[in-house]
Write a protein that holds these residues in place. Structure first.
Motif, PDB file in Angstrom:
ATOM      1  N   HIS A   1       0.777  -1.238   0.000  1.00 44.48           N
ATOM      2  CA  HIS A   1       0.000   0.000   0.000  1.00 44.48           C
ATOM      3  C   HIS A   1       0.814   1.298   0.000  1.00 44.48           C
ATOM      4  CE1 HIS A   1      -3.760  -2.138   0.354  1.00 44.48           C
ATOM      5  NE2 HIS A   1      -3.255  -2.853   1.349  1.00 44.48           N
ATOM      6  N   VAL A   2       2.104   1.234   0.272  1.00 45.98           N
ATOM      7  CA  VAL A   2       2.919   2.456   0.233  1.00 45.98           C
ATOM      8  C   VAL A   2       3.106   2.879  -1.229  1.00 45.98           C
ATOM      9  CG1 VAL A   2       5.235   3.382   0.624  1.00 45.98           C
ATOM     10  CG2 VAL A   2       4.080   2.100   2.440  1.00 45.98           C
ATOM     11  N   PRO A   3       2.943   4.174  -1.527  1.00 39.24           N
ATOM     12  CA  PRO A   3       3.059   4.623  -2.923  1.00 39.24           C
ATOM     13  C   PRO A   3       4.498   4.671  -3.416  1.00 39.24           C
ATOM     14  CG  PRO A   3       2.704   6.501  -1.480  1.00 39.24           C
ATOM     15  CD  PRO A   3       2.575   5.272  -0.620  1.00 39.24           C
ATOM     16  N   SER A   4       4.641   4.704  -4.731  1.00 36.91           N
ATOM     17  CA  SER A   4       5.961   4.852  -5.345  1.00 36.91           C
ATOM     18  C   SER A   4       5.824   5.664  -6.628  1.00 36.91           C
ATOM     19  CB  SER A   4       6.558   3.473  -5.665  1.00 36.91           C
ATOM     20  OG  SER A   4       5.704   2.728  -6.511  1.00 36.91           O
ATOM     21  N   ALA A   5       6.875   6.395  -6.978  1.00 36.05           N
ATOM     22  CA  ALA A   5       6.861   7.232  -8.179  1.00 36.05           C
ATOM     23  C   ALA A   5       6.632   6.366  -9.412  1.00 36.05           C
ATOM     24  CB  ALA A   5       8.180   7.986  -8.301  1.00 36.05           C
ATOM     25  N   PHE A   6       5.708   6.797 -10.274  1.00 41.67           N
ATOM     26  CA  PHE A   6       5.368   6.073 -11.496  1.00 41.67           C
ATOM     27  C   PHE A   6       4.895   4.651 -11.181  1.00 41.67           C
ATOM     28  CE2 PHE A   6       7.451   9.664 -13.091  1.00 41.67           C
ATOM     29  CZ  PHE A   6       7.346   9.752 -14.475  1.00 41.67           C
ATOM     30  N   ASN A   7       4.409   4.447  -9.969  1.00 39.68           N
ATOM     31  CA  ASN A   7       4.011   3.108  -9.513  1.00 39.68           C
ATOM     32  C   ASN A   7       5.123   2.086  -9.775  1.00 39.68           C
ATOM     33  OD1 ASN A   7       2.179   1.315  -8.278  1.00 39.68           O
ATOM     34  ND2 ASN A   7       1.383   0.636 -10.251  1.00 39.68           N
ATOM     35  N   SER A   8       6.363   2.510  -9.519  1.00 38.04           N
ATOM     36  CA  SER A   8       7.527   1.684  -9.848  1.00 38.04           C
ATOM     37  C   SER A   8       7.621   0.425  -8.992  1.00 38.04           C
ATOM     38  CB  SER A   8       8.807   2.503  -9.659  1.00 38.04           C
ATOM     39  OG  SER A   8       8.931   2.924  -8.309  1.00 38.04           O
TER      40      SER A   8
END
Length: 201
Positions: A39-46
């Motif tokens: 659930h933690v986000p990441s840039a460009f859903n990387s």
């Protein structure tokens, strides 16, 4: 009693005095980590963060790797103090969580989006930091104490070799955890008016 997110975030501190007990079962610890990773986000859903949980003999092995690496760099007459710190603050815990970034994912994004090439390594480490905070805060909520250590890159090769991890995984941090046996001292906080600003036009 269950803490709210704000209460857990406020209570989250660096705990150096921990023991080898856990308030959670091994399954609950795994589930906590998997929840954060999902659930933690990441840039460009990387989704570039990789997390490794070490308990039991694996946890002990990690801190022996750290001591072996430092023994080669610290004079013998000074090493006993370093060993005492590691044994008394990190190796004495219940387990350690290792945080990695998969640089193959970062390279792929750099190739696909060259305009942002310089940003992806930075965004990758920001993503990793969010995972660290999420797990750390949930451990606090569960009554556990943890700290964040950075013996990388000294131990990177030996860690990858010990658990047969991919060469493309870059070690970012180590988080030893266990039940706290003492509270940390007071924390100095800068005045918020020097750190938070607001504008309406």
């Amino acid at each position: 009693m269950t803490k709210s997110f704000k209460e857990a975030l406020k209570a989250r501190r660096t705990f150096y005095q921990i023991d080898s007990k856990s308030t959670l079962s091994d399954k609950e610890i795994r589930d906590l980590i998997r929840f954060a990773v999902e659930h933690v986000p990441s840039a460009f859903n990387s989704q570039s963060t990789r997390v490794v949980l070490l308990t039991g003999k694996a946890h002990e092995r990690l801190w022996n790797i750290v001591k072996d690496a430092l023994r080669k760099r610290i004079p013998a007459e000074a090493f006993s103090k370093t060993e005492e710190k590691i044994d008394g603050s990190f190796a004495c815990g219940y387990g350690t969580i290792l945080y990695f970034e998969d640089v193959a994912v970062v390279r792929s994004l750099q190739e696909r989006f060259p305009a942002y090439k310089e940003n992806f390594p930075v965004w990758s480490e920001q993503t990793d930091a969010m995972h660290q905070l999420a797990v750390w805060t949930m451990l606090e909520e569960a009554g556990m104490g943890a700290s964040l250590q950075h013996y990388n890159p000294l131990i990177d090769d030996e860690v990858r070799k010990a658990w047969n991890l991919p060469d493309d995984w870059k070690l970012i941090a180590q988080m030893p955890f266990g039940v706290p046996v003492a509270q940390p001292g007071p924390k100095e906080v800068m005045p918020l008016d020097k750190r938070v600003f607001e504008f309406t036009d």
